[in-house]
Structures are given as structure tokens and as C-alpha cells.
Design an enzyme around this catalytic site. Structure first.
Site: not given
Ligand code: Q9C
Ligand code: ZN
Length: 353
Positions: A169, A295
Site C-alpha cells: 500500500h 488475507d
Molecule cells: N474497514 C494489508 O493487508 N484496514 N493491509 C481496513 C476496513 C486497513 C491491509 C479497514 C487494511 C490494510 C497489507
Molecule cells: Zn491485505
């Protein structure tokens, strides 16, 4: 055959413990926790064909090849600045409360914030706390990715960088989504620096790798392929649709496969097959970089796809068919109890086991 796989790991990540993030306005314990990498290591340690190695220091230049120097120095200094001004008591993490959005910057001058608040001009969400150990951990995560590239250059068919914090990200001048520096993108750039002209990044994290897309959107030397939850319902919301295909010299060299809720192994592998066809047509002349998030697992606490542990083996086997040496970069995955088995499943698929 279980060929030995170098696993590049470090204890530096343990000091990056953000404690809390915001989820829909509520502070919750960080999903992206040290326990994730600890669990992966514990699982890999049970198999002697996973060979643990420490990252070597590659310095700042590979980071500055992709990231704005202001982002780098701000991340380096933010914690000490916040301690000096009393913005943190040394226990609470730094989280932004005002963002420098494009709309804010539009049509009038913006001020240079004081040193305690400069960090926020680089942040894009409230899920990415910074603490005293964060900058060093992020540096070492980059070193892990670059050391894995070194191993593949030295002849290993497969290397795994146990990066924490993750990276996909993070953009040129932006951090968020638990990411500070874009480990996979920096690894791809290192391949370009060594003479490659066509590098593929395959991103299998649940979330769209907006940072990776942004970094390479106009470039013709790195093909970015991402399978992820449709941004219509899923973080990071503002990118990841199928019509984002690159621009200028990079036209056609950014491809997204947004997936529906509960997409399972067969559905996922069908999209992956399309992505791998695009990869083959690009005729890569360098090792494959995989941004490996887990994930997508059915039991992940912040996601809604439906992969099973064995599906990661099938993903690895399909990617192995490209016939490229492969560098696997750890990204997300928050179902901690299953994380180790899922990593092993992917790596076994990639090594034909
Ligand atoms: N309501 C990675 O998997 N929060 N980053 C999401 C959803 C952030 C994920 C909130 C998720 C970041 C590397
Ligand atoms: Zn992710």
C-alpha cells in the site's frame, strides 16, 4: 521435491507494535501485529528445508529509488520529534487526525506543518500507527526483500522474505494500509537496476496494492498484476478496478482482477490463470516477484474471500509454471493460527512439492 528455501527474517519487526488502529471509527488492537511473523516463523522452523537467514543492510539508495526523500526522513524522525514535543508519552502510537488530501491542496497554497505533524501529510489512513521501532523495522523489511533478491541472483530458485511491516500500500510519497516502504516494488526496482527490462509483480494479497500500482503505472519495465477484493466494497476503496490498465509507456501493463465476496479456490484460480497469461505474454526477463498476502483465507478477520490452505499450494503451482525464479514477499494475512500453514502451502506449490 522440497528444495531448500532461504527464509529472510529478523527480530527487528518485534519493536514495530502499533497497539491500536481505527476500524470504522473505533480503536481496536492492531490486526497487523508482531504475532503474525512469530507464527509464520514457528511453522517454518519445523521443516529444516526452510533455511533461516538474516537480512543484510542495503542502505537507503534502493528505497530512495522509489520513495520521496521527504517520506523517508519524516518516517525516520517522526517518533523522536513527537517525543520531544510531548505529542506522545512514548507509549501511545502516532496516528493522524488530519489528511493532506488532493481536495485540500487544490487551488490555494498549503503550509508546511510543524515537525510533529509533518508525518500526517504522508499518511492516507488511520490504520497505520507509528511507534519507536517502526522506522527501523520498515528499513529491515526492505533489506529482507532485497536479500531475498540477492539469494535468487545467487542461484536459489525460490526465496521468501518474511517482511513486516508489509509494503504494497506504500506509494512514492505516501504510507498507509499497515505499510511504510513498498518492499515488493523495491525488490522489482532492484531487478531493473541489475539490468532487467521486464519484471512481473504478481500481487495475491486480499487488498489492492495501490502503492505498487501507483509506482509503476506509467512504466513499461514492470508489469503489475493484482487479484483482490473489489474496491466497490473493500479497502483501499479508491483503486483496483479492471479498467485501471496503466498509462503512457505503461499502457496495458497494470492489470486488476477485482473479486466478489466469498470467491473460493476455483473462482480465484480462474482469475489467476488470466493473470498468468498476461505475465507470459510480457516475456519476463527477471525473477517473478510475488506480493504474498494470506488475507484471502476464508477465516481472515478483516476480509471476505474464501480460500482454503490447499488453495495456496495450487496458486504456487500455477505460478511455478511460469518457469521463473521467484521471490516471495510477505504482505498481509491476519488469521494468525492458519498463517504458517498457508505460507508453507504457497511455498511448497512454488517448489513443486
Ligand atoms: N474497514 C494489508 O493487508 N484496514 N493491509 C481496513 C476496513 C486497513 C491491509 C479497514 C487494511 C490494510 C497489507
Ligand atoms: Zn491485505
Amino acid at each position: 521435491m522440497r528444495v531448500p528455501v532461504p527464509v529472510i527474517r529478523s527480530d527487528a519487526h518485534l519493536a514495530h507494535d502499533g497497539l491500536i488502529e481505527f476500524l470504522n471509527g473505533t480503536p481496536v488492537p492492531c490486526f497487523e501485529s508482531p504475532a503474525r511473523a512469530v507464527a509464520i516463523e514457528r511453522a517454518l522452523a519445523a521443516d529444516p528445508t526452510f533455511v533461516f537467514e538474516e537480512p543484510t543492510d542495503h542502505g537507503l539508495d534502493p528505497i530512495l529509488a522509489l520513495h520521496d526523500p521527504g517520506l523517508v526522513t519524516t518516517l525516520a524522525e517522526a517518533w523522536d520529534d513527537a517525543l520531544a514535543t510531548g505529542m506522545t508519552d512514548g507509549l501511545r502510537p502516532l496516528l493522524p487526525d488530519a489528511f493532506l488530501t488532493a481536495a485540500y491542496a487544490d487551488g490555494h497554497p498549503t503550509s508546511r506543518p510543524g515537525r510533529s505533524h509533518r508525518l500526517w501529510s504522508y499518511a492516507f489512513d488511520t490504520a497505520t500507527p507509528l511507534v519507536g521501532g517502526t522506522y527501523h523495522a520498515a528499513r529491515v523489511a526492505v533489506d529482507a526483500a532485497l536479500t531475498a533478491v540477492d539469494r535468487v541472483h545467487a542461484g536459489a530458485p525460490l526465496a521468501y522474505a518474511l517482511c513486516r511491516p508489509p509494503g504494497h500500500h506504500a506509494g512514492p510519497a505516501m504510507y498507509g494500509g499497515y505499510c511504510f516502504f513498498n518492499n515488493a516494488a523495491i525488490a522489482a526496482q532492484a531487478l531493473v537496476a541489475r539490468g532487467a527490462s521486464r519484471v512481473v509483480i504478481l500481487d495475491i494479497d486480499y487488498h489492492h496494492g495501490n502503492g505498487s500500482q501507483q509506482l509503476f503505472y506509467r512504466r513499461d519495465d514492470v508489469l503489475y498484476l493484482s487479484l483482490h477484493a473489489d474496491p466497490e466494497r473493500a479497502y483501499p476503496y479508491y483503486s483496483g478496478t479492471a479498467d485501471e490498465r496503466g498509462a503512457g509507456a505503461g499502457e496495458g501493463l497494470n492489470r486488476n482482477w477485482p473479486l466478489p465476496e466469498r470467491a473460493d479456490g476455483p473462482r480465484y484460480l480462474a482469475a489467476l490463470d488470466e493473470a498468468l497469461t498476461v505475465a507470459r505474454d510480457f516475456a519476463p526477463d527477471a525473477p517473478l516477484i510475488i506480493s504474498a498476502g494470506f488475507d484471502t483465507f476464508h477465516a481472515d478477520p478483516i476480509a471476505d474471500l474464501a480460500l482454503q490452505t490447499d488453495d495456496y499450494r495450487a496458486i504456487g503451482a500455477a505460478a511455478r509454471d511460469l518457469g521463473l525464479a521467484t521471490v516471495v514477499i510477505q504482505e498481509g494475512g491476519y488469521a494468525i493460527d492458519a498463517l504458517g500453514a498457508n505460507v508453507i502451502s504457497l511455498l511448497d506449490g512454488l517448489r513443486g512439492a
